[in-house]
Design a protein around this motif. Structure first.
Motif, mmCIF file in Angstrom:
data_model
loop_
_atom_site.group_PDB
_atom_site.id
_atom_site.type_symbol
_atom_site.label_atom_id
_atom_site.label_comp_id
_atom_site.label_asym_id
_atom_site.label_seq_id
_atom_site.Cartn_x
_atom_site.Cartn_y
_atom_site.Cartn_z
ATOM 1 N N THR A 87 0.713 -1.222 -0.039
ATOM 2 C CA THR A 87 0.475 0.079 0.405
ATOM 3 C C THR A 87 0.774 1.153 0.087
ATOM 4 N N LEU A 88 0.499 2.771 0.031
ATOM 5 C CA LEU A 88 1.110 3.998 -0.118
ATOM 6 C C LEU A 88 1.195 4.304 0.748
ATOM 7 N N PHE A 89 1.976 5.316 1.337
ATOM 8 C CA PHE A 89 1.717 6.444 2.632
ATOM 9 C C PHE A 89 2.377 7.678 1.717
ATOM 10 N N ILE A 90 2.112 8.229 2.942
ATOM 11 C CA ILE A 90 3.027 9.807 3.284
ATOM 12 C C ILE A 90 2.769 10.359 4.810
ATOM 13 N N ALA A 91 4.170 11.444 4.632
ATOM 14 C CA ALA A 91 4.448 11.133 6.021
ATOM 15 C C ALA A 91 5.002 12.934 5.738
ATOM 16 N N MET A 92 4.061 12.782 6.713
ATOM 17 C CA MET A 92 3.835 14.575 7.365
ATOM 18 C C MET A 92 3.903 15.411 8.432
ATOM 19 N N GLU A 93 3.979 16.357 8.189
ATOM 20 C CA GLU A 93 3.920 17.607 9.504
ATOM 21 C C GLU A 93 2.474 17.652 10.057
ATOM 22 N N TYR A 94 2.608 17.051 11.510
ATOM 23 C CA TYR A 94 1.535 16.917 12.420
ATOM 24 C C TYR A 94 1.650 18.380 13.122
ATOM 25 N N VAL A 95 0.106 18.662 13.624
ATOM 26 C CA VAL A 95 -0.038 20.062 13.973
ATOM 27 C C VAL A 95 -1.510 19.685 14.520
ATOM 28 N N ASP A 96 -0.445 20.404 15.862
ATOM 29 C CA ASP A 96 -1.431 19.683 17.194
ATOM 30 C C ASP A 96 -2.811 20.685 17.446
ATOM 31 N N GLY A 97 -3.805 20.696 16.602
ATOM 32 C CA GLY A 97 -5.313 21.228 17.474
ATOM 33 C C GLY A 97 -6.266 20.557 16.324
ATOM 34 N N LEU A 98 -6.897 21.126 15.488
ATOM 35 C CA LEU A 98 -8.350 20.788 15.599
ATOM 36 C C LEU A 98 -7.706 21.203 13.207
ATOM 37 N N ASP A 99 -9.140 20.330 12.409
ATOM 38 C CA ASP A 99 -9.795 20.653 11.332
ATOM 39 C C ASP A 99 -10.584 22.081 11.648
ATOM 40 N N LEU A 100 -10.949 22.992 10.550
ATOM 41 C CA LEU A 100 -11.539 23.726 10.687
ATOM 42 C C LEU A 100 -13.239 23.370 10.509
ATOM 43 N N ALA A 101 -12.983 22.482 9.636
ATOM 44 C CA ALA A 101 -14.606 21.338 9.733
ATOM 45 C C ALA A 101 -15.182 21.295 10.770
ATOM 46 N N ALA A 102 -13.856 20.535 12.499
ATOM 47 C CA ALA A 102 -14.490 19.989 13.897
ATOM 48 C C ALA A 102 -14.854 21.165 14.063
ATOM 49 N N LEU A 103 -14.153 22.174 13.778
ATOM 50 C CA LEU A 103 -14.131 23.880 15.051
ATOM 51 C C LEU A 103 -15.813 24.746 14.206
ATOM 52 N N LEU A 104 -15.660 24.396 12.597
ATOM 53 C CA LEU A 104 -17.613 24.879 12.495
ATOM 54 C C LEU A 104 -19.040 23.878 13.403
ATOM 55 N N ARG A 105 -18.586 22.625 13.903
ATOM 56 C CA ARG A 105 -19.870 21.777 13.957
ATOM 57 C C ARG A 105 -19.520 22.041 15.583
ATOM 58 N N ALA A 106 -18.545 21.804 16.218
ATOM 59 C CA ALA A 106 -18.848 22.210 17.199
ATOM 60 C C ALA A 106 -19.399 23.427 17.895
ATOM 61 N N LEU A 107 -18.864 25.270 17.020
ATOM 62 C CA LEU A 107 -19.121 26.097 17.711
ATOM 63 C C LEU A 107 -20.760 25.748 17.125
ATOM 64 N N ASN A 108 -21.615 24.710 16.023
ATOM 65 C CA ASN A 108 -22.687 25.687 15.996
ATOM 66 C C ASN A 108 -23.263 24.624 17.026
ATOM 67 N N ALA A 109 -22.859 23.312 17.273
ATOM 68 C CA ALA A 109 -23.281 22.259 19.102
ATOM 69 C C ALA A 109 -23.619 23.215 19.685
ATOM 70 N N ARG A 110 -23.114 24.583 20.123
ATOM 71 C CA ARG A 110 -23.114 24.778 21.255
ATOM 72 C C ARG A 110 -24.159 26.152 20.277
ATOM 73 N N GLY A 111 -24.409 26.810 19.470
ATOM 74 C CA GLY A 111 -24.947 27.898 19.534
ATOM 75 C C GLY A 111 -23.942 28.884 18.771
ATOM 76 N N GLU A 112 -23.659 28.967 18.274
ATOM 77 C CA GLU A 112 -22.404 29.824 18.264
ATOM 78 C C GLU A 112 -21.747 29.995 16.846
ATOM 79 N N GLN A 113 -20.766 31.211 16.883
ATOM 80 C CA GLN A 113 -20.082 31.524 14.933
ATOM 81 C C GLN A 113 -18.863 32.065 15.573
ATOM 82 N N VAL A 114 -18.164 31.521 14.101
ATOM 83 C CA VAL A 114 -16.790 31.816 14.550
ATOM 84 C C VAL A 114 -16.489 33.175 14.503
#
Length: 691
Positions: A87-114
């Protein structure tokens, strides 16, 4: 440091799985090197049913080669790509945080906006990364919230440059399936399967920005056709209708980005970046990494405070920690995709892998630490004779890896495995090879004589060993050097070789070399401590870094146009790090109604030249006094919407030279009048106005 391939191999140790998706799995890993080097990485492993598709494999390799060359603060750095156990793989930079999709879902669940400041900063940084890639001919093709990563410190990084295109092509052939998130961000031309250019990414970025500012997906729909129909023809809502606090200019900008006509979209992401920056300044909105960091922490901090439930051995908050290259499970993914587990993936967990070489496509070959190698000690030339090959390509399954044709640890991906014909050496190399051969022959003869003098009862065996030593030929290896771009000059221990890259150079085995690569307009690359074992072809793959200088220009007031030797660079504040080094360049700073500044600058490779100018107004001024007569004795004095003062109490109003229109009003008396007055340079005139 580059050393003999089988003496200091790079290693990846899988620490744990981050998330699983329909196309790939993402693991957190440690990379180890010489002298205690250790770095945390993310490894994205393509699932086997994708990797077995030859068309997908070819596209993946080509895109990965492009992604490896992208180095920018707003792009997730790809360090390596290769094959492991089919199989194929790529090794990349590790980013300690989250992606924008997860941020938007979490804020929407709380009724908030960015927050608006954080949203503007994310948009600006997104444009920086896209413009860098576009200027190098790379189109992302999958700009979506799941591919925008946000770190705890407020960094914004774009992931998955082009690599997900293969999955998009496969999914397009199955329109009946439930729509994945990326479909909602396609440009009209991408949905039609047409060739893409950079402005397709700008349409996708516009859809992302709409969702970022409003918390709503721009193009609704429950299936592929519904979403595509909306992309083609749905009227674009105004973000200020949904969120009135937003500056109105954002509506204008998004309307340009989301224009169905490609030609009417902005030409570059840098144009959008500049417009968003101006919106931030004009609206007095602070848009900084600190705002993004605070927003990320508001989500991740809340996630840490909640209990984590385990399900099927995976984290229940995968959506909050999916961090790399679209490999995690999104809200739009199917449950079957989310729950995909493979036997091969479970074998990866807590395993260590070692680099064994590169194949003909430039993919790095890896195997488990301690795995038995069936051809471990056979040099490539002999291996070719035994198999009947003259040239070869390594199998996608590294069960029998090209252990001796190894890429140096720490080098970039390159081509070449299997037996290859040794190139004809130049005259000086033939001389060196002959000297080594004579030394080997002398040593062999000496061994026979010594055996006879000792009375060894097996001189025939010594003679056989001697004959084998002579037949083996010179103790030589080969440096296989390729560069991007080609045509680099090669120095070995300071001596210029008589060929340019790509080239194969015979060298004395086990001798330590310093390899220097030189190319006009590119920075020299020095690779120390290169040693090649006998019979080994040692691959060196380098992408040379262009010579570049940085120019930083700022003015007060800002917004001045900057030109260098007649070419427009942009407006202040300006920061360009991609300029060719050159001395005696003419820098012109120009802004309407201000005097033009002209100066000469020297741009040095790797150096920063900073210029700041306080611009001097080019408008000439005079002064006037206003005498009020008639029904009132005083009036407010207005010029171009700005209150200058109250006449006749205030005197010496400064106005531009020429005929100027001013407005006089007395709210208490209900009087207002517009008059035209004359203003002369270096003179104080008094005008009487009857109200």
């Amino acid at each position: 440091m580059t050393v003999a391939p089988d003496k200091s191999l790079e290693r990846y140790e899988i620490v744990g799985r981050i998330a699983t998706g329909g196309m790939a799995e993402v693991f957190r890993a440690k990379a180890y090197g010489a002298h205690g080097f250790e770095k945390t990485l993310a490894i994205k492993r393509i699932l086997p049913d994708f990797a077995r598709d030859p068309e997908f494999e070819e596209r993946f390799i080509q895109e990965a080669k492009l992604a490896v060359q992208l180095a920018h603060a707003n792009i997730v750095q790809v360090f390596d790509f290769g094959r492991f156990e089919g199989t194929l793989f790529i090794a990349m930079e590790y980013v300690d945080g989250l992606d924008l999709a997860a941020l938007l879902r979490a804020l929407n669940a709380r009724g908030e906006q960015v927050p608006i400041g954080a949203a503007l900063h994310i948009c600006i940084e997104l444009c920086k990364g896209l413009d860098y890639a576009h200027q190098r001919g790379v189109v992302h093709r999958d700009v979506s919230p799941s591919n925008v990563l946000l770190s705890r410190s407020g960094e914004v990084k774009i992931a998955d440059f082009g690599i997900a295109q293969a999955e998009i092509d496969r999914a397009r052939a199955r329109p009946e399936r439930r729509i994945m998130g990326k479909w909602r961000y396609m440009s009209p031309e991408q949905a039609e399967g047409e060739p893409l250019e950079a402005r397709s990414d700008l349409f996708s970025a516009g859809a992302v920005m709409f969702e970022l500012f409003t918390g709503r997906k721009l193009f609704p729909g429950d299936d592929a056709q519904a979403v595509i129909d909306n992309i083609r023809s749905m009227p674009i809502p105004r973000v200020t209708d949904i969120r009135p606090q937003l500056p109105p200019r954002i509506d204008e900008l998004l309307a340009r980005m989301l224009d169905r006509d490609v030609a009417r979209r902005p030409a570059r992401a840098a144009d959008i970046q500049r417009a968003l920056t101006e919106v931030s300044y004009d609206s007095s909105i602070v848009a900084s990494a600190l705002d993004v960091a605070d927003t990320v922490e508001s989500v991740l901090g809340a996630a840490r405070a909640e209990p984590v439930a385990a399900a099927s051995g995976k984290l229940a908050i995968d959506d909050l920690i999916r961090q790399q290259l679209g490999g995690a499970v999104g809200a739009d993914a199917t449950e079957a995709d989310a729950d995909r587990q493979t036997e091969e993936a479970s074998l990866l967990h807590t395993q260590t892998f070692v680099r064994r070489g590169v194949d003909a496509d430039g993919a790095t070959l890896w195997e488990r630490e301690g795995q038995t190698r069936t051809i471990a000690a056979v040099p490539s030339a002999i291996r070719g004779e035994r198999s009947g090959r003259t040239t070869g390509r390594t199998s996608a399954l590294p069960a029998a890896p090209a252990d001796r044709d190894a890429a140096p640890p720490g080098r970039g991906p390159g081509a070449g495995d299997g037996a290859v014909a040794t190139p004809v050496p130049s005259r000086r190399w033939r001389w060196a090879a002959g000297a080594v051969a004579l030394a080997a022959a002398a040593a062999a003869i000496g061994a026979v004589v010594a055996a006879r003098d000792r009375g060894d009862r097996r001189p025939a065996e010594a003679a056989a060993v001697a004959a084998a030593a002579v037949d083996a030929g010179p103790l030589m290896g080969t440096l296989d050097i390729q560069t991007v771009p080609e045509g680099a000059r090669v120095r070995l221990n300071g001596e210029l070789y008589d060929d340019v890259t790509p080239t194969q150079i015979p060298v004395r085995a086990l001798e330590v070399y310093t390899v220097t690569l030189e190319h006009d307009d590119y920075r020299p690359k020095v690779i120390p401590n290169v040693a090649v074992e006998p019979g080994v072809r040692f691959a060196i793959r380098e992408t040379l870094e262009p010579r570049a200088a940085r120019l930083v220009v700022d003015t007060r007031p800002r917004g001045a146009t900057v030109r260098l030797n007649g070419a427009r660079l942009g407006v202040t504040p300006l920061d360009r790090s991609d300029l060719p080094p050159m001395r005696g360049m003419q820098l012109v700073i120009d802004k309407p109604n201000y005097k033009t500044e002209t100066l000469v600058v020297d741009l040095e490779d790797g150096q920063t030249t900073e210029v700041f100018r306080e611009l001097t107004s080019a408008v000439e001024y005079g002064r006037v006094n206003i005498a009020i007569t008639g029904r009132t004795t005083w009036a407010n004095v207005w010029f171009r919407g700005r209150l200058l003062g109250r006449a006749p109490k205030d005197r010496n109003f400064q106005l531009p030279v020429g005929r100027q229109r001013i407005r006089l009003d007395n709210p208490a008396a209900g009087i207002s009048k517009v008059v035209t007055i004359e203003v002369r340079k270096d003179a104080v005139l008094t005008h009487r106005v009857e109200l």
